[in-house]
Structure formats: structure tokens, C-alpha cells
Enzyme design. Sequence first.
Site, PDB file in Angstrom:
ATOM      1  N   ALA A 104       0.697  -1.212   0.025  1.00 58.04           N
ATOM      2  CA  ALA A 104      -0.008  -0.022   0.058  1.00 58.04           C
ATOM      3  C   ALA A 104       0.980   1.292   0.042  1.00 58.04           C
ATOM      4  O   ALA A 104       1.685   1.256   0.654  1.00 58.04           O
ATOM      5  CB  ALA A 104      -0.950   0.008   1.232  1.00 58.04           C
ATOM      6  N   ASN A 106      -0.183   4.033   0.781  1.00 56.42           N
ATOM      7  CA  ASN A 106      -0.651   5.098   1.864  1.00 56.42           C
ATOM      8  C   ASN A 106      -1.334   4.130   2.933  1.00 56.42           C
ATOM      9  O   ASN A 106      -2.433   3.790   2.543  1.00 56.42           O
ATOM     10  CB  ASN A 106      -1.446   6.088   1.229  1.00 56.42           C
ATOM     11  CG  ASN A 106      -1.390   7.176   2.402  1.00 56.42           C
ATOM     12  OD1 ASN A 106      -1.228   7.255   3.606  1.00 56.42           O
ATOM     13  ND2 ASN A 106      -1.582   8.566   2.039  1.00 56.42           N
ATOM     14  N   HIS A 134       3.250  19.515   2.657  1.00 56.19           N
ATOM     15  CA  HIS A 134       4.108  18.477   3.532  1.00 56.19           C
ATOM     16  C   HIS A 134       5.244  19.173   4.221  1.00 56.19           C
ATOM     17  O   HIS A 134       5.420  20.397   3.841  1.00 56.19           O
ATOM     18  CB  HIS A 134       4.484  17.549   2.581  1.00 56.19           C
ATOM     19  CG  HIS A 134       3.558  16.299   2.058  1.00 56.19           C
ATOM     20  ND1 HIS A 134       2.677  16.564   1.385  1.00 56.19           N
ATOM     21  CD2 HIS A 134       3.702  15.135   2.817  1.00 56.19           C
ATOM     22  CE1 HIS A 134       1.888  15.606   1.082  1.00 56.19           C
ATOM     23  NE2 HIS A 134       2.302  14.588   1.931  1.00 56.19           N
ATOM     24  N   LYS A 138      10.573  17.139   2.214  1.00 55.92           N
ATOM     25  CA  LYS A 138      10.115  16.119   1.405  1.00 55.92           C
ATOM     26  C   LYS A 138      10.348  16.380   0.029  1.00 55.92           C
ATOM     27  O   LYS A 138      10.376  17.936  -0.501  1.00 55.92           O
ATOM     28  CB  LYS A 138       8.421  16.147   1.377  1.00 55.92           C
ATOM     29  CG  LYS A 138       7.767  15.208   0.251  1.00 55.92           C
ATOM     30  CD  LYS A 138       6.326  14.935   0.321  1.00 55.92           C
ATOM     31  CE  LYS A 138       5.655  14.398  -0.713  1.00 55.92           C
ATOM     32  NZ  LYS A 138       6.038  12.781  -0.703  1.00 55.92           N
TER      33      LYS A 138
HETATM   34  P1  NAD Z   1      14.274   5.540   6.805  1.00 54.42           P
HETATM   35  O1  NAD Z   1      15.381   6.012   5.708  1.00 54.42           O
HETATM   36  O2  NAD Z   1      13.977   6.407   8.060  1.00 54.42           O
HETATM   37  O3  NAD Z   1      14.365   4.029   6.910  1.00 54.42           O
HETATM   38  C1  NAD Z   1      14.670   3.120   6.203  1.00 54.42           C
HETATM   39  C2  NAD Z   1      15.371   1.930   6.883  1.00 54.42           C
HETATM   40  O4  NAD Z   1      15.387   0.902   5.936  1.00 54.42           O
HETATM   41  C3  NAD Z   1      16.761   2.534   7.348  1.00 54.42           C
HETATM   42  O5  NAD Z   1      16.911   2.295   8.733  1.00 54.42           O
HETATM   43  C4  NAD Z   1      17.774   1.560   6.446  1.00 54.42           C
HETATM   44  O6  NAD Z   1      18.993   1.234   7.191  1.00 54.42           O
HETATM   45  C5  NAD Z   1      16.808   0.449   6.313  1.00 54.42           C
HETATM   46  N1  NAD Z   1      17.257  -0.631   5.025  1.00 54.42           N
HETATM   47  C6  NAD Z   1      17.718  -0.055   3.892  1.00 54.42           C
HETATM   48  N2  NAD Z   1      17.980  -1.189   3.188  1.00 54.42           N
HETATM   49  C7  NAD Z   1      17.676  -2.103   3.811  1.00 54.42           C
HETATM   50  C8  NAD Z   1      17.739  -3.639   3.672  1.00 54.42           C
HETATM   51  N3  NAD Z   1      18.279  -4.382   2.634  1.00 54.42           N
HETATM   52  N4  NAD Z   1      17.422  -4.426   4.684  1.00 54.42           N
HETATM   53  C9  NAD Z   1      16.968  -4.059   5.792  1.00 54.42           C
HETATM   54  N5  NAD Z   1      16.738  -2.559   6.117  1.00 54.42           N
HETATM   55  C10 NAD Z   1      17.266  -1.812   4.977  1.00 54.42           C
HETATM   56  O7  NAD Z   1      12.786   5.779   6.004  1.00 54.42           O
HETATM   57  P2  NAD Z   1      11.453   5.958   6.439  1.00 54.42           P
HETATM   58  O8  NAD Z   1      10.841   7.465   6.618  1.00 54.42           O
HETATM   59  O9  NAD Z   1      11.153   5.177   7.642  1.00 54.42           O
HETATM   60  O10 NAD Z   1      10.673   5.372   5.278  1.00 54.42           O
HETATM   61  C11 NAD Z   1      10.704   3.796   4.655  1.00 54.42           C
HETATM   62  C12 NAD Z   1       9.901   4.061   3.641  1.00 54.42           C
HETATM   63  O11 NAD Z   1       8.653   3.890   3.822  1.00 54.42           O
HETATM   64  C13 NAD Z   1      10.203   5.052   2.115  1.00 54.42           C
HETATM   65  O12 NAD Z   1      10.098   4.203   1.127  1.00 54.42           O
HETATM   66  C14 NAD Z   1       8.922   5.910   2.421  1.00 54.42           C
HETATM   67  O13 NAD Z   1       8.505   6.579   1.672  1.00 54.42           O
HETATM   68  C15 NAD Z   1       7.991   5.033   3.081  1.00 54.42           C
HETATM   69  N6  NAD Z   1       6.642   5.271   3.705  1.00 54.42           N
HETATM   70  C16 NAD Z   1       5.558   4.774   3.383  1.00 54.42           C
HETATM   71  C17 NAD Z   1       4.422   5.206   3.995  1.00 54.42           C
HETATM   72  C18 NAD Z   1       3.039   4.323   3.633  1.00 54.42           C
HETATM   73  O14 NAD Z   1       1.926   4.617   4.311  1.00 54.42           O
HETATM   74  N7  NAD Z   1       3.111   3.222   2.715  1.00 54.42           N
HETATM   75  C19 NAD Z   1       4.284   6.060   5.041  1.00 54.42           C
HETATM   76  C20 NAD Z   1       5.459   6.571   5.247  1.00 54.42           C
HETATM   77  C21 NAD Z   1       6.702   6.241   4.667  1.00 54.42           C
END
Ligand code: NAD
Length: 247
Positions: A104, A106, A134, A138
Site C-alpha cells: 500500500a 498509503n 508537507h 519532502k
Molecule cells: P528511513 O530512511 O528512516 O528508514 C529506512 C530504513 O531501512 C533504514 O533504517 C535503512 O537502514 C533500512 N534499510 C535499507 N535497506 C535495507 C535492507 N536491505 N534491509 C533492511 N533494512 C534496510 O525511511 P522511512 O521514513 O522510515 O521510510 C521508509 C519507506 O517507507 C520510504 O520508502 C517511505 O517513503 C515509505 N513510507 C510509506 C508510507 C506508507 O503509508 N506506505 C508512510 C511513510 C513512509
Amino acid sequence: MTIRVAVLGAAGRMGQTVCEAVESADDLELAALVDQDGPRIESLLGAQAQVAVDFTMAGAAMENARWCAANSVHMVIGTSGLSEPNVAELAQMFSASHANALVAANFAIGAVLMMHFAARAAPHFETAEIIEMHHNTKRDAPSGTAIRTAELMAAASPDWAADPTVDTSVVAGARGGVGAGGVPIHSLRIKGAVAHQEVVLGTTGQTLTIRHDTTDRTAFMPGVLLAVRAVADRPGLTVGLEPLLGL
Ligand code: NAD
């Protein structure tokens, strides 16, 4: 029965919030934490994880999904930036797996409803504009949610095009753009803001405003936990929270 949950990207901003949400849910158990430094995804086997929640990065999420499908661990994927071919590959691999997946863009239930209500309203109005706001770090504009909202509104009202008498010229440096169906999108990037969107629809003598505000990352947690609890009962790949909300 308790569901054993692994968090992939556990050290990240979303990952940490998911860990807290899982720990405070009586029916869920935090079984494994995986990030770049620390235990690898193979630790899910020893931990007997049943569902892996992925908030990492697009390339990493696909690698993790291949591992989960091959090792029969259900997956809930929130990582952004997956392409259409990525989603097609997820559908293919989880239809061939004993495990299921839900992806998803969002997980905020209110945002999903905002998009749904905007699409429901669209056929009854003649003009509409989207204003999204935002935090100033962003990078992309307009937001994926705003682009998706315009797409859903245009799909719900196929004959609809923006009022041609409106001047759509954009001053250099203005943020936003024109979404599907000619719906103008205005993007604000403001320090202190989190994620906010207003859809304003207009017709004779009236406007309708549908607004959603996110105040912090916990906004995504009810949707993530809903998906964690549902994914085992949904064969193959589920795209979006909508089917879980009866939409
Ligand atoms: P972030 O950079 O704070 O966290 C990402 C984490 O993933 C980091 O700790 C990184 O070390 C880790 N990581 C990277 N590669 C990895 C791997 N191969 N194995 C394990 N861990 C790994 O980012 P965030 O703000 O937490 O956002 C993460 C993702 O979620 C982004 O793509 C963001 O856009 C998305 N997001 C989605 C929603 C939603 O509702 N779907 C909401 C918020 C954020």
C-alpha cells in the site's frame, strides 16, 4: 492466536514506529528486527516470523520480497517507489508462494478514505483543485497521494476536464502541476507540517472541501496493523488498503 511479526528497516523512522505499534498490540509479537547493520533477513526463520513488515527502500524491498516469497513468510510492504513492473513481479511471486503480500502506498486510513470520497464526489462537480502540504524536507512535488487522488477522480468522472476558461499558466518556481483530468495540484512545503491534503470541489453556488491531516507517523499504524492481521487470509498480492476497508 498471536501473530509473530518481523520488521524490515527496523532502525528507520517508520520501522521504529511499527516496532512500537506491534509491541503495544496484545495479539502481535515482535519476533525479529532487521536493518542494514544487524541480523539479516535469514533470522526470520529462526524467529518463526509469520508476517514481515517492510519500510526500507524500493530495491531492498524487492529483494526482501523475493526472500519472503521463497521462504513462505507473509509480507506487508509500505516502502514507496515501487514501479508497475515491481508490483507485477510481486503479484507473480506471491501467487506462486504459500505466503501472501499486501502493498500500500498509503497506510493512513483517513487518507485512503479522503481519496475514496473525492472520487465519489467528482462526478457531481465541475471543477476541483487539490492543495497538499508537507514538511519542507519532502523532495517530490506533487505528492504521490495528490497524483493518485487526481487519477481516481478522473477515473470516476471520465468526461471531466478542467474548466478551459481558467488560466493554467504557472509562474516559474511554483510547486505542483496539473494532475489527471486536468485537476490542478498545489504543493506547499512547510517546516513543521507533516502530511496534509485538501480536495476542493466546486459547482453551482457551492464548494465541497475534503481534508485529511496527518500529525505524526502513528497515523500509519492502524492501517499497518490491519494489514498485518489480514494478510494471511488474502491469497496472492493485495494492492492498497481499500479492500480491507470494504471500499
Ligand atoms: P528511513 O530512511 O528512516 O528508514 C529506512 C530504513 O531501512 C533504514 O533504517 C535503512 O537502514 C533500512 N534499510 C535499507 N535497506 C535495507 C535492507 N536491505 N534491509 C533492511 N533494512 C534496510 O525511511 P522511512 O521514513 O522510515 O521510510 C521508509 C519507506 O517507507 C520510504 O520508502 C517511505 O517513503 C515509505 N513510507 C510509506 C508510507 C506508507 O503509508 N506506505 C508512510 C511513510 C513512509
